[in-house]
Design an enzyme around this catalytic site. Structure first.
Site, mmCIF file in Angstrom:
data_model
loop_
_atom_site.group_PDB
_atom_site.id
_atom_site.type_symbol
_atom_site.label_atom_id
_atom_site.label_comp_id
_atom_site.label_asym_id
_atom_site.label_seq_id
_atom_site.Cartn_x
_atom_site.Cartn_y
_atom_site.Cartn_z
ATOM 1 N N HIS A 19 -57.204 12.077 -25.916
ATOM 2 C CA HIS A 19 -58.412 11.343 -26.183
ATOM 3 C C HIS A 19 -58.942 11.356 -27.535
ATOM 4 C CE1 HIS A 19 -58.876 11.614 -21.495
ATOM 5 N NE2 HIS A 19 -58.336 10.521 -21.983
ATOM 6 N N LYS A 43 -62.178 7.754 -7.592
ATOM 7 C CA LYS A 43 -61.736 9.297 -7.633
ATOM 8 C C LYS A 43 -62.861 10.221 -7.836
ATOM 9 C CE LYS A 43 -58.785 7.964 -11.017
ATOM 10 N NZ LYS A 43 -58.192 8.241 -12.455
ATOM 11 N N ARG A 92 -49.279 6.111 -24.143
ATOM 12 C CA ARG A 92 -48.458 7.525 -24.187
ATOM 13 C C ARG A 92 -46.890 6.830 -23.927
ATOM 14 N NH1 ARG A 92 -51.944 10.357 -20.024
ATOM 15 N NH2 ARG A 92 -51.656 8.503 -19.120
ATOM 16 N N SER A 131 -55.413 14.014 -18.409
ATOM 17 C CA SER A 131 -56.554 14.924 -17.668
ATOM 18 C C SER A 131 -56.249 15.367 -16.260
ATOM 19 C CB SER A 131 -57.824 13.955 -17.536
ATOM 20 O OG SER A 131 -58.162 13.448 -18.592
#
Ligand code: PNS
Length: 162
Positions: A19, A43, A92, A131
């Site tokens: 990030h 979440k 990514r 994360s």
């Protein structure tokens, strides 16, 4: 290129070196970079919104054109109501692309006015960092140094390996 007011939104639970790389690069492409921490993700986060904002604030304190806010509800509503001209996302791998293109195209229908989504390719050094994996490695006793900024490692130590 200058994109005026760019938004980098995410859950940031917690912010990683991946990030941070996107933040540094996006801040150099924009007059103002707003980091938007999503408040009401489905979440259950490890860190509260306040903790996530605190960490990001400390990490970006030396970046003059970066500010950190929280938002809830639709990203497109935040964009429309706050004069955002571009939304940045990090990419990514191919798996990210499938999800991101849908989100970008759907959001594009909700934006009022001309708002671009800009994808920055992750530095290969960070391409495996997420994360959720960081939290798992930490929980199972692994060393997370090098994957997250030092302040995040300290916050995680304070939380403990729950
Ligand atoms: O860091 P993340 O979890 O990949 O970020 C995803 C985020 C926060 C950008 C996305 O879930 C989002 O924009 N949520 C807000 C709700 C919303 O606008 N949903 C419609 C997306 S098309």
């Amino acid at each position: 290129m200058s994109c005026n007011k760019m938004l980098y939104a995410g859950t940031f639970d917690p912010i990683t070196n991946g990030h941070l790389d996107v933040i540094k690069r996006a801040s150099s492409l924009s007059d103002e970079l707003v980091i938007g921490v999503l408040e009401n993700n489905e979440k259950t986060p490890l860190f509260s919104v306040e903790e996530r904002i605190d960490m990001i604030g400390q990490i970006t304190s030396g970046m003059a054109n970066v500010k950190v806010i929280s938002f809830s509800g639709l990203l497109a509503h935040y964009v429309n109501e706050n004069g955002i001209t571009a939304v940045v996302r990090g990419l990514r791998a191919a798996m990210d692309f499938d999800y991101e293109i849908k989100m970008a195209q759907l959001n594009a229908r909700l934006y009022k006015g001309n708002v671009e989504t800009i994808f920055l390719m992750t530095d290969p050094a960070n391409s495996f960092i997420s994360s959720s994996l960081i939290k798992e490695v930490f929980r199972l006793g692994g060393d997370i140094k090098g994957f997250v900024p030092d302040v995040v490692a300290e916050f995680m130590d304070m939380k403990g390996r729950v």
